[in-house]
Enzyme design. Structure first.
Site, PDB file in Angstrom:
ATOM      1  N   GLY A  12      11.523   5.699  -7.820  1.00 37.94           N
ATOM      2  CA  GLY A  12      10.683   6.876  -8.078  1.00 37.94           C
ATOM      3  C   GLY A  12      11.062   7.642  -6.615  1.00 37.94           C
ATOM      4  CB  ALA A  13      13.991   7.955  -4.477  1.00 37.80           C
ATOM      5  N   GLY A  15      10.282  11.580  -6.532  1.00 37.36           N
ATOM      6  CA  GLY A  15       9.087  11.980  -6.620  1.00 37.36           C
ATOM      7  C   GLY A  15       8.080  12.267  -5.479  1.00 37.36           C
ATOM      8  NE  ARG A  46      14.520   8.772 -17.412  1.00 38.06           N
ATOM      9  CZ  ARG A  46      13.724   9.136 -18.414  1.00 38.06           C
ATOM     10  NH1 ARG A  46      12.706   8.256 -18.138  1.00 38.06           N
ATOM     11  NH2 ARG A  46      13.793  10.027 -19.393  1.00 38.06           N
ATOM     12  CG  ASP A 177      -6.926   1.103  -1.687  1.00 36.65           C
ATOM     13  OD1 ASP A 177      -7.089   1.934  -0.751  1.00 36.65           O
ATOM     14  OD2 ASP A 177      -7.901   0.860  -2.352  1.00 36.65           O
ATOM     15  CG  HIS A 178      -3.856   5.878   0.665  1.00 36.41           C
ATOM     16  ND1 HIS A 178      -4.046   6.245  -0.714  1.00 36.41           N
ATOM     17  CD2 HIS A 178      -3.898   6.979   1.362  1.00 36.41           C
ATOM     18  CE1 HIS A 178      -4.617   7.224  -0.696  1.00 36.41           C
ATOM     19  NE2 HIS A 178      -4.935   7.771   0.451  1.00 36.41           N
ATOM     20  CD  GLU A 216      -9.429  14.014  -3.225  1.00 35.87           C
ATOM     21  OE1 GLU A 216      -8.276  14.522  -3.003  1.00 35.87           O
ATOM     22  OE2 GLU A 216      -9.567  13.283  -4.358  1.00 35.87           O
ATOM     23  CG  HIS A 240      -8.831   4.831  -2.664  1.00 34.11           C
ATOM     24  ND1 HIS A 240      -7.590   3.887  -2.306  1.00 34.11           N
ATOM     25  CD2 HIS A 240      -8.447   5.889  -3.230  1.00 34.11           C
ATOM     26  CE1 HIS A 240      -6.683   4.735  -2.897  1.00 34.11           C
ATOM     27  NE2 HIS A 240      -6.994   5.761  -3.437  1.00 34.11           N
TER      28      HIS A 240
HETATM   29  C1  BG6 Z   1      -5.272   8.957  -4.389  1.00 34.11           C
HETATM   30  C2  BG6 Z   1      -5.600   9.558  -5.367  1.00 34.11           C
HETATM   31  O1  BG6 Z   1      -5.189   7.380  -4.461  1.00 34.11           O
HETATM   32  O2  BG6 Z   1      -6.050   9.045  -3.149  1.00 34.11           O
HETATM   33  C3  BG6 Z   1      -5.705  10.945  -5.281  1.00 34.11           C
HETATM   34  O3  BG6 Z   1      -4.789   9.144  -6.553  1.00 34.11           O
HETATM   35  C4  BG6 Z   1      -6.655  11.192  -4.006  1.00 34.11           C
HETATM   36  O4  BG6 Z   1      -6.314  11.439  -6.420  1.00 34.11           O
HETATM   37  C5  BG6 Z   1      -6.169  10.432  -2.883  1.00 34.11           C
HETATM   38  O5  BG6 Z   1      -6.541  12.804  -3.872  1.00 34.11           O
HETATM   39  C6  BG6 Z   1      -7.190  10.877  -1.884  1.00 34.11           C
HETATM   40  O6  BG6 Z   1      -6.455  10.461  -0.487  1.00 34.11           O
HETATM   41  P1  BG6 Z   1      -6.659  10.674   0.942  1.00 34.11           P
HETATM   42  O7  BG6 Z   1      -6.212   9.831   1.513  1.00 34.11           O
HETATM   43  O8  BG6 Z   1      -6.270  12.212   1.028  1.00 34.11           O
HETATM   44  O9  BG6 Z   1      -8.357  10.744   1.047  1.00 34.11           O
END
Ligand code: BG6
Length: 488
Positions: A12-13, A15, A46, A177-178, A216, A240
């Site tokens: 997915g580079a 993306g 792709r 999970d960032h 958001e 999250h």
């Molecule tokens: C992502 C979601 O995991 O987290 C997005 O898919 C969301 O929809 C985003 O906008 C929010 O991340 P952050 O770091 O901006 O709070």
């Protein structure tokens, strides 16, 4: 710090994630010396790109951060592109050859990090093929980072997990999970367990409720296709938000190891009270944004964002009241809310402590300024503690004052981005801030009944204005219990 040697293989580079997060993160790691010179990146997708196209794209995505042209081209020379059809067997052979070549050239000790940053339909297939074509056989370690969504409910998540587990062991799988890479999310543990004044009070005797907000300003943007299948509960709550719940409520681990920390988090998720179908509407609120105004700018409703969304019943907002059935937390409501197109971008946690049984310093018996601990994750990163004092020095009337620490104001602190931290953790084999399968499964178990109940009935959407803090019903959730959302 260690300086790992590794070949990154990014599916997915071409993306958005690669461009916005992964390339800049790899660059920062490299620049700070958290990655050795012995590294290469293989980009796959792709499109019929060449090494040159990829390098140009990497360059654009990191340009802001760089110093000289020479540094730039030094860095981007480590990038290679192969166009890839995940279903075509020949391309796995080609990939293997390319990686082996690069391992020779860059002396990466056979360490391979596969990063799946693309549509999830092929995660299982790719994992299987990587094994089948021997891409996992190398002299070093092989690890797999998987982006969400990890399934769309418990059943599909299980299927996916089984497929992946056929090829990779649990300790080779890094489910990202960032939020767990965010500085202040990682700080929840430290604030709790390194401070007697908080941890001694961190229970149902002294805490009346906890509020988590992840709001958001952005709408669905150009992700309509993904988002409309997902919705706020799958997109934010299942991962999250529940991860933050686990960190806030877990018991102190006996050691700061991956295994111990994860097992405490798992226990919290296990103790989450399941919502019965007939209680879903009582404890959970869904919403979808209507047109409105944000920062003096008119914005369209969700259904107007894209022709495919014209009749959508997907929720762009979710709020809920959670209970955790264990000795420490029995009876303490945890309120959560998250949504798109809300008044502001904030991620924050408010811990509300119980009122004193009697307080002579309030103006009237109705007035209440409970002590609040705010953990600010974004945009401010820090903590605020509200306490009562007499501002005018009269020694009588109590008013809230705030003790604030804001990490953004501290000179010299340059907090690494979440993805940078997590990529580094993966290259050194630290899975603490990635989600274990049990966490994923328990989170789906919690969310599934809510989604199932919602699916049975058409919502009356849209039900909140863009630029607001969500539907009125989200406020009533707290009012029923005698609370309200604190400003974030
Ligand atoms: C992502 C979601 O995991 O987290 C997005 O898919 C969301 O929809 C985003 O906008 C929010 O991340 P952050 O770091 O901006 O709070």
């Amino acid at each position: 710090t260690q300086q790992p040697k590794v070949v990154f293989v990014i599916f997915g580079a071409t993306g958005d994630l690669a461009k916005r997060k992964l390339f800049p993160s790899i660059y920062n790691l490299y620049k700070k010396g958290n990655l050795s010179e012995n590294f290469a990146v293989v980009g796959l997708a792709r499109r019929p790109w060449t090494d040159e196209t990829l390098r140009e794209n990497v360059e654009t995505s990191i340009r802001k951060a760089t110093a000289t042209e020479e540094e730039l081209s030094d860095f981007t020379s480590h990038f290679y592109y192969q166009s890839f059809d995940v279903t075509d067997d020949a391309t796995y052979d080609g990939l293997n050859k390319l990686i082996i070549d690069l391992e020779g050239k860059y002396e990466t000790d056979g360490n391979r990090l596969f990063y799946l940053a693309m549509a999830p339909n092929f995660f299982g297939l790719i994992a299987k093929k990587l094994k089948e074509y021997g891409l996992k056989e190398s002299a070093g370690w092989t690890r797999l980072i998987i982006e969400k969504p990890f399934g769309t409910n418990l059943a599909t998540a299980k299927e996916l997990n089984n497929e992946i587990r056929e090829a990779f062991d649990e300790d080779q799988i890094y489910r990202i999970d960032h939020y767990l890479g965010k500085e202040m999310v990682q700080n929840i543990e430290v604030i709790r367990f390194a401070n007697g004044i908080f941890e001694h009070l961190w229970n149902n005797q002294f805490i009346s409720n906890i509020q988590i907000t992840a709001s958001e300003v952005l709408g669905v943007e150009d992700r309509a296709r993904y988002y409309d299948q997902s919705g706020a509960a799958r997109d934010m709550l299942q991962n999250h938000i529940l991860q933050m719940v686990a960190l806030l409520l877990m018991e102190p681990p006996i050691k700061l190891t991956t295994k111990e920390i994860r097992s405490e988090k798992i226990k919290v998720l296990r103790a989450l009270r399941k919502i019965n179908p007939d209680e879903v509407y009582k404890y959970f609120v869904r919403g979808q944004y209507d047109a409105g105004e944000i920062n003096n700018q008119a914005v369209p409703s969700y259904r107007e964002e894209h022709e495919d969304l014209a009749f959508s019943n997907t929720e762009t907002f979710v709020a809920g009241r959670l209970l955790v059935d264990n000795y420490r937390w029995a009876g303490v409501p945890i309120y959560v809310r998250t949504g798109k197109r809300m008044a502001e971008k904030t991620i924050s946690i408010v811990v509300q402590f119980r009122d004193l049984p009697m307080n002579l310093y309030y103006k009237s018996h109705k007035q209440r300024y409970p002590n609040l601990l705010r953990i600010n994750i974004q945009p401010d990163a820090g903590v605020t503690l509200s306490i009562n004092a007499s501002k005018e020095g009269t020694g009588s009337l109590a008013e809230p004052i705030e003790l604030t620490y804001n990490q953004n104001d501290v000179p010299g602190i340059n907090t690494p981005e979440a993805y940078e931290k997590l990529l580094y953790d993966c290259t050194i084999g630290d899975a603490t801030n990635f989600t274990h399968w049990d966490e994923v499964a328990l989170s789906w178990e919690f969310v599934d009944p809510i989604l199932e109940t919602w699916a049975e009935k058409q919502p009356s959407f849209p039900n909140y204005k863009s630029g607001s803090m969500g539907p009125r019903a989200a406020d009533e959730l707290l009012e029923k219990d005698g609370f309200h959302w604190w400003d974030v």
